[in-house]
Design an enzyme around this catalytic site. Structure first.
Site, PDB file in Angstrom:
ATOM      1  N   LYS A  65       3.255  -6.195   1.114  1.00  0.00           N
ATOM      2  CA  LYS A  65       3.623  -5.640   2.468  1.00  0.00           C
ATOM      3  C   LYS A  65       2.799  -5.428   3.424  1.00  0.00           C
ATOM      4  CE  LYS A  65       5.823  -2.055   0.619  1.00  0.00           C
ATOM      5  NZ  LYS A  65       5.347  -2.216  -0.753  1.00  0.00           N
ATOM      6  N   ARG A 102      -7.056  -4.323  -7.245  1.00  0.00           N
ATOM      7  CA  ARG A 102      -7.138  -3.815  -5.928  1.00  0.00           C
ATOM      8  C   ARG A 102      -8.322  -2.766  -5.534  1.00  0.00           C
ATOM      9  NH1 ARG A 102      -2.080  -1.889  -2.418  1.00  0.00           N
ATOM     10  NH2 ARG A 102      -1.903  -0.063  -3.737  1.00  0.00           N
ATOM     11  N   ARG A 129       4.901   4.421 -10.334  1.00  0.00           N
ATOM     12  CA  ARG A 129       5.388   3.875  -8.827  1.00  0.00           C
ATOM     13  C   ARG A 129       6.453   2.814  -8.998  1.00  0.00           C
ATOM     14  NH1 ARG A 129       0.288   2.223  -6.052  1.00  0.00           N
ATOM     15  NH2 ARG A 129       1.342   2.179  -3.986  1.00  0.00           N
TER      16      ARG A 129
END
Length: 210
Positions: free
Chosen positions: A13, A123, A167
């Site tokens: 996103k 990441r 999450r």
């Protein structure tokens, strides 16, 4: 153009939001970034949210709703905006409608959970400016430093494996119902996320221009 980007954590996103922002000259509004900035500044909101975020849990709706309401009323949002990471619950979606946001399209990036675990595990985020990289697919040309500002690249606590799984569980339970909500409004567009960013971008822009 007023847009919402839906998708699991790590679905892309943020990356697509930046591309859309540049192409259409509208700001990307990330509640995650807004909250992390509050944490860095150690504001009352930041301190209250820190523990929840590190556990992969959600910040209370009323807090996030107020943050978004204030942000979308700024002058730079007159011609539109991209919401990344909001709304995350049906209650937030309903609150957004009550704000009179007049959302045009909702893009849902679909990526398998296994791919999400791989993406987030690699990441790295600049602790100074917040720029995002990936050790495999998007490494920094400056190695362990940010190529934009020279800051140190770190692994966020919410990108650790156990937190990622929590999450994802929260996403499937609380955010996936938004797919049906916006589908009923005729605003939903589904984009299959690809490992190659440019492929996902091509699919995303096609949906926007349709």
């Amino acid at each position: 153009m007023r847009l919402i980007l839906l998708g699991a954590p790590g679905a892309g996103k943020g990356t697509q939001g930046e591309i859309i922002s540049e192409r259409y000259e509208i700001p990307t509004i990330s509640t995650g970034n807004l909250l992390r900035e509050a944490i860095r500044q150690e504001t009352p909101l930041g301190l209250a949210a820190k523990e929840l975020i590190e556990k992969g849990q959600l910040v209370p709706d009323e807090v996030v709703n107020e943050m978004v309401r204030e942000r979308i009323t700024r002058d730079d949002c007159r011609n539109g905006f991209v919401l990344d990471g909001y709304p995350r619950t049906l209650a937030q979606a309903e609150a957004l409608d009550r704000m009179g946001a007049n959302i045009d399209k909702v893009l849902c990036l679909q990526v398998p959970d296994e791919e999400i675990l791989k993406r987030l595990g690699g990441r790295r985020v600049c602790e100074s400016c917040g720029a995002t990289y990936h050790v495999d697919s998007q490494p920094s040309s400056a190695g362990e430093l940010c190529e934009k500002c020279g800051g140190m690249l770190v692994t966020r606590k919410d990108d650790r494996p156990e937190t990622i799984k929590e999450r994802l569980s929260v996403y499937h339970r609380q955010t996936e119902p938004l797919v049906g909500y916006y589908q009923a409004q005729g605003k939903l567009r589904v984009v299959e996320g690809d490992e190659l960013v440019e492929v996902t971008t091509e699919r995303t822009l096609r949906e926007l221009e349709d």
